[in-house]
Design a protein around this motif. Structure first.
Motif, PDB file in Angstrom:
ATOM      1  N   THR A   1      75.933 101.318  53.007  1.00 19.11           N
ATOM      2  CA  THR A   1      75.960 100.986  51.576  1.00 19.11           C
ATOM      3  C   THR A   1      74.996  99.861  51.217  1.00 19.11           C
ATOM      4  O   THR A   1      74.685  99.659  50.040  1.00 19.11           O
ATOM      5  N   ARG A   2      74.501  99.130  52.238  1.00 19.49           N
ATOM      6  CA  ARG A   2      73.607  97.991  51.986  1.00 19.49           C
ATOM      7  C   ARG A   2      72.139  98.312  52.263  1.00 19.49           C
ATOM      8  O   ARG A   2      71.266  97.503  51.965  1.00 19.49           O
ATOM      9  N   LEU A   3      71.869  99.478  52.827  1.00 18.48           N
ATOM     10  CA  LEU A   3      70.511  99.793  53.255  1.00 18.48           C
ATOM     11  C   LEU A   3      69.487  99.681  52.133  1.00 18.48           C
ATOM     12  O   LEU A   3      68.367  99.206  52.345  1.00 18.48           O
ATOM     13  N   TYR A   4      69.854 100.124  50.931  1.00 16.54           N
ATOM     14  CA  TYR A   4      68.899 100.151  49.822  1.00 16.54           C
ATOM     15  C   TYR A   4      69.106  99.005  48.840  1.00 16.54           C
ATOM     16  O   TYR A   4      68.463  98.974  47.782  1.00 16.54           O
ATOM     17  N   GLN A   5      69.960  98.060  49.200  1.00 16.16           N
ATOM     18  CA  GLN A   5      70.188  96.909  48.331  1.00 16.16           C
ATOM     19  C   GLN A   5      69.144  95.833  48.610  1.00 16.16           C
ATOM     20  O   GLN A   5      69.014  95.360  49.738  1.00 16.16           O
ATOM     21  N   GLY A   6      68.398  95.460  47.588  1.00 17.21           N
ATOM     22  CA  GLY A   6      67.386  94.429  47.763  1.00 17.21           C
ATOM     23  C   GLY A   6      66.033  94.830  47.207  1.00 17.21           C
ATOM     24  O   GLY A   6      65.850  95.934  46.670  1.00 17.21           O
ATOM     25  N   ASP A   7      65.072  93.941  47.353  1.00 21.43           N
ATOM     26  CA  ASP A   7      63.732  94.130  46.788  1.00 21.43           C
ATOM     27  C   ASP A   7      62.793  94.820  47.784  1.00 21.43           C
ATOM     28  O   ASP A   7      63.110  95.016  48.936  1.00 21.43           O
TER      29      ASP A   7
END
Length: 281
Positions: free
Chosen positions: A260-266
């Motif tokens: 769920t965090r793989l695509y979170q961020g810049d």
């Protein structure tokens, strides 16, 4: 009282050991050559400790000499593209403050070389080839490489390699390692010798943590490594020869980062990367 005992122990233990060794050698009347070998062995152990616990200022001083020698020897050519160097510096300086050693004066440099490679030396020097910049599709992928190289520095992997290499070559003497010997070892290790499997996995773990804390999407590290696997199907890039076990590292990263965090961020804007990085190549 206990604290006092440990302070006394810390400052007197090595002189006491040296006195005991010297007394032992003289008392039993062994031959001179044998006496010297015993003392050399003692001092050799002391120098291993000194090498692996060198101060940050010593490390940075030696790293600057290693960098100068790498450039002087013509082993690579630094890019003079100011905009590209500034763009890579910007990534590096975003990652540094939340790394494990934020106080080092890091230097991020672009190497004019079409091969896919990146490497680091001790003391905060990171080098990224133009060939590697060209195959990255977004800033998160490039940042993942920079974060990985920073992790090698923060974990002191090159210093550990230097210790092992110096021991294997018998370069550590009673007087210790000379500065020029350390510099030559640093040059050799910088671009020639691969890190161990353990060191690579540790750099991945620290690197992806740094990547996330700096606000980049961790998928960048996974997708870039997948690119390396695809490249190895034809002609393996230099980056693979110095960073082995790529498929295993992808599996470890997938385990380490929650889906769920793989695509979170810049850093996932491919068009922005084209505008700010690739157009300068």
């Amino acid at each position: 009282m206990i604290r006092f005992f440990f302070i006394i122990h810390r400052y007197w233990v090595y002189p006491c050991i040296l006195l005991l060794v010297t007394t032992f050698v003289v008392t039993i009347g062994v031959q001179s050559s044998h006496s010297q070998s015993l003392l050399n062995l003692f001092f050799q152990g002391m120098q291993i400790v000194q090498l692996t616990t060198m101060s940050d200022s010593q490390e940075v001083k030696l790293a600057q000499q290693i960098n100068d020698e790498l450039i002087r020897s013509g082993k690579f050519t630094l890019s003079h593209n100011t905009q590209l160097n500034q763009a890579v510096q910007r990534i590096g300086q975003r990652l540094v403050p939340i790394s494990e050693r934020p106080n080092l004066p890091y230097t991020f440099q672009v190497v004019e070389d079409g091969s896919i490679n990146a490497f680091a030396t001790m003391g905060g020097f990171v080098y990224v080839n133009t060939g590697l910049i060209s195959i990255a599709e977004n800033e998160a992928e490039l940042a993942s490489v920079v974060a990985h190289e920073i992790a090698h520095i923060t974990a002191r992997h090159s210093i550990n390699q230097m210790r092992d290499l110096a021991l294997s070559k018998g370069l550590i003497s009673a007087a210790g390692l000379r500065e020029n010997t350390i510099v030559q070892l640093g040059v050799q290790l910088g671009i020639n010798l691969p890190y161990s499997r353990k060191a690579e996995l540790e750099a991945d773990r620290l690197g992806v943590k740094n990547l996330i804390n700096a606000g980049y999407a961790p998928i960048g590290m996974v997708t870039f490594m997948q690119k390396l696997i695809q490249k190895s199907g034809t002609s393996a890039p230099d980056f693979l020869s110095t960073h082995p076990a790529t498929s295993e590292r992808v599996r470890e990263l997938n385990r380490a980062v929650n889906d769920t965090r793989l695509y979170q961020g810049d850093g996932l804007d491919n068009q922005s990367y084209q505008q700010n990085f690739r157009r300068f190549l």
